[in-house]
Enzyme design. Structure first.
Site, mmCIF file in Angstrom:
data_model
loop_
_atom_site.group_PDB
_atom_site.id
_atom_site.type_symbol
_atom_site.label_atom_id
_atom_site.label_comp_id
_atom_site.label_asym_id
_atom_site.label_seq_id
_atom_site.Cartn_x
_atom_site.Cartn_y
_atom_site.Cartn_z
ATOM 1 N N TYR A 1 -81.528 -34.446 27.431
ATOM 2 C CA TYR A 1 -81.531 -33.476 26.328
ATOM 3 C C TYR A 1 -80.719 -32.231 26.665
ATOM 4 C CZ TYR A 1 -85.928 -31.427 28.370
ATOM 5 O OH TYR A 1 -86.901 -30.868 29.153
ATOM 6 N N GLU A 2 -80.464 -31.439 25.600
ATOM 7 C CA GLU A 2 -79.559 -30.286 25.657
ATOM 8 C C GLU A 2 -78.130 -30.695 26.015
ATOM 9 O OE1 GLU A 2 -80.764 -27.916 24.294
ATOM 10 O OE2 GLU A 2 -82.911 -28.196 24.590
ATOM 11 N N GLY A 3 -77.741 -31.887 25.610
ATOM 12 C CA GLY A 3 -76.408 -32.405 25.914
ATOM 13 C C GLY A 3 -76.465 -33.245 27.168
#
Length: 595
Positions: free
Chosen positions: A438-440
């Protein structure tokens, strides 16, 4: 049952000696001495150790419950959150203009590490709120800030960020959530968002959703995205709560890890929303949250590595099995503890070297982030901004890759006991796995480093690291005791410069070369940054031993750990360089149908 002891001595070493805090002209550091920072950390450590960590294992087993649109968090979570708010922790680094304490971001990042290490799932709830507060504080109108920020900073209300939809993750230009303007200046938001952390829960009175959506006249792609405030309950002018808004939780996800963090599907059905800033600039505004979230995600990897290492080291000191290869160390016992075995030592030293080296980089970057945002000198802000832009993808990707690796090593040190749920250490590994996604995803972070940061601002961004590390080499080159640390750092720097030039040249002729090189290049960069971190810590440790300041055992342990990193981990940069220069051809050789 696992244990966690916050690393206060290491935090103090870094805050007092490693970070250039003295003479640092930042508002948050004025009239704040080292003793005060230490007292704040000790109080935070006590909360994490005695309140949060005992809830970690039970919370994982119980998980969140969903019924009739409502999410219930595990037993003790709400009470812990109330204690957290009563102590003022939500506003630790927030603006005093809205009730925050205005303390340095380095303290906030240290607190984030301790919270993650003690209870990652619980920590997701306040972490998302801080990101939402940051975006609103920087881009919202004064009226919006006055209405929402005091309650968010006090912790009475929490916040989220709503980006992902079922058909798009990283490629946010594909989002379909719509925002229809209304005559009163508000908007009606309709659409469905998925994987929304803390989207619904029972810990706070209201949840302020920050939602990406498209206006009817929006251009295609990322240039047509706007940002909206969509509260769970509408808020009256006096900040009291009004009617329930048209947003609801459609369900929660059942996950591999962070099971006590509510990951929600959020359904917006003509929900009332309020535009933040200018139309079509929502993605840029959301990146205020994303960049801070990426740094804190990296710190999640670090925190989970820290608690996994602590439990592995304790187990290795107590578990009896076999005899030392050079003779029995405890002949009065039926076997020696497994910490005598070189392979166990290798795993523990790898873990420790990562944790303490990464912690220094993280705190240094936190200082640069605050410098970028609030230093009175424009040149200082620009220089710090280059460092933050460069290190954000490295911290997010490498810290979480290594965080997962260290939690895996923690299981390995425990042997079969590590695979058993009752031991508790397998939870750290499960919780750490999401941080790489997550978050890229970490692959996206690597592409960001190579495709953007390599050439950003005419090379000033990447030079921010080479100048900082080069300055340390220049300063310490005449110090004989530092040769064993400075020489490998200098060699790694030269190697990285050469690799950087090669990657840049290859990209000009074939863009696939950037993708092929990106992950290995990020890893090479991260290891070189770690060499800078460890050389700097070693220099301080040598100085402390020479002048008799500090705990000598602690300082000598620093030196031994620095030596391990330089001799056993940094050499990986040689093989990474060779892998990068192999280019894209071996990766792209097979036809898609062959896989």
């Amino acid at each position: 049952m696992t244990r966690y002891t916050p690393p206060i001595e290491d935090f103090n070493f870094l805050l007092r000696r490693f970070l250039p805090l003295e003479g640092c002209d930042l508002p948050s550091l004025q009239a704040l001495d080292a003793e005060t920072m230490e007292a704040v950390l000790e109080e935070g450590a006590r909360f994490c150790e005695t309140v949060l960590h005992p809830l970690n294992g039970p919370g994982d087993l119980e998980g969140c419950r969903f019924a009739d649109g409502q999410v219930s968090t595990p037993a003790g979570f709400r009470e812990a959150y109330q204690t957290y708010c009563e102590a003022g922790w939500p506003g630790l680094t927030s603006s005093p203009d809205y009730g925050g304490q205005g303390l340095p971001y380095v303290l906030g990042l240290a607190m984030a590490e301790m919270i993650t290490a003690s209870n990652t799932s619980w920590g997701m709830y306040p972490a998302l709120s801080h990101g939402a507060w940051e975006a609103l504080n920087r881009h919202g109108s004064q009226e919006q800030k006055d209405l929402y920020l005091p309650k968010m900073i006090s912790g009475e209300w929490t916040g989220t960020m709503n980006l992902t939809e079922s058909h798009c993750g990283t490629d946010l230009g594909l989002i379909r959530t719509r925002a229809e303007p209304v005559d009163d200046g508000s908007y009606r938001i309709s659409g469905t968002k998925i994987w929304i952390s803390a989207g619904e829960h029972d810990m706070a009175d209201n949840i302020i959703h920050m939602v990406l959506a498209r206006l009817p006249d929006a251009p295609e792609g990322t240039r047509g995205i706007s940002l909206f405030i969509v509260p769970k309950f509408l808020v009256n002018e006096d900040s009291s709560l009004g009617d329930r808004n048209g947003v609801r939780c459609g369900g929660i996800d059942h996950k591999m890890g962070i099971k006590a963090s509510a990951t929600c599907e959020m359904i917006y059905d003509n929900a009332t929303g309020y535009l933040v800033g200018e139309a079509h600039r929502g993605l840029a505004y959301m990146f205020t949250m994303m960049n801070a979230a990426r740094l804190e995600t990296g710190i999640q990897g670090l925190g989970l590595a820290s608690v996994a290492y602590q439990n592995a080291a304790e187990f290795a000191r107590e578990r009896l099995q076999g005899r030392s290869l050079d003779g029995a160390k405890q002949p009065d016992k039926p076997a020696d503890p497994i910490i005598v075995h070189p392979d166990v030592r290798r795993m523990l030293m790898t873990s420790r070297a990562f944790i303490e080296g990464a912690r220094a980089i993280g705190l240094y970057t936190a200082l640069q982030l605050e410098t970028q945002l609030s230093h009175p000198d424009e040149a200082a802000r620009e220089k710090a901004g280059h460092w933050v832009a460069l290190m954000t993808p490295i911290i997010k990707a490498w810290f979480t890759d290594m965080g997962f690796e260290v939690t895996s090593l923690g299981v390995q040190v425990h042997g079969g006991a590590g695979y058993i749920v009752d031991t508790g250490v397998e939870q750290f590994m499960r919780d750490a796995r999401i941080t790489r996604i997550y978050e890229g995803t970490n692959g996206i972070q690597a592409l960001d480093l190579v495709g953007r940061k390599l050439v950003a601002d005419s090379g000033k961004t990447i030079q921010s690291f080479f100048e900082t590390a080069g300055a340390l080499v220049a300063e310490a080159s005449g110090e004989e005791a530092m040769n064993e640390f400075i020489e490998p750092l200098s060699q790694a720097l030269e190697r990285l410069k050469n690799t950087t030039a090669w990657v840049y040249q290859q990209m000009a002729s074939n863009p696939l070369e950037a993708g092929a090189a990106s992950v290995d290049y990020l890893n090479q960069f991260a290891l070189t940054a770690m060499a800078w971190s460890w050389a700097g810590q070693a220099r301080i440790a040598l100085s402390g031993i020479e002048d008799g300041t500090g705990n000598e055992r602690f300082l000598r342990t620093k030196l031994d750990t620095a030596r391990f990193f330089m001799q056993r981990m940094l050499p990986d940069t040689v093989s990474l360089d060779q892998k990068i220069r192999a280019g894209a051809a071996p990766i792209m050789a097979l036809d898609a149908e062959t896989f």
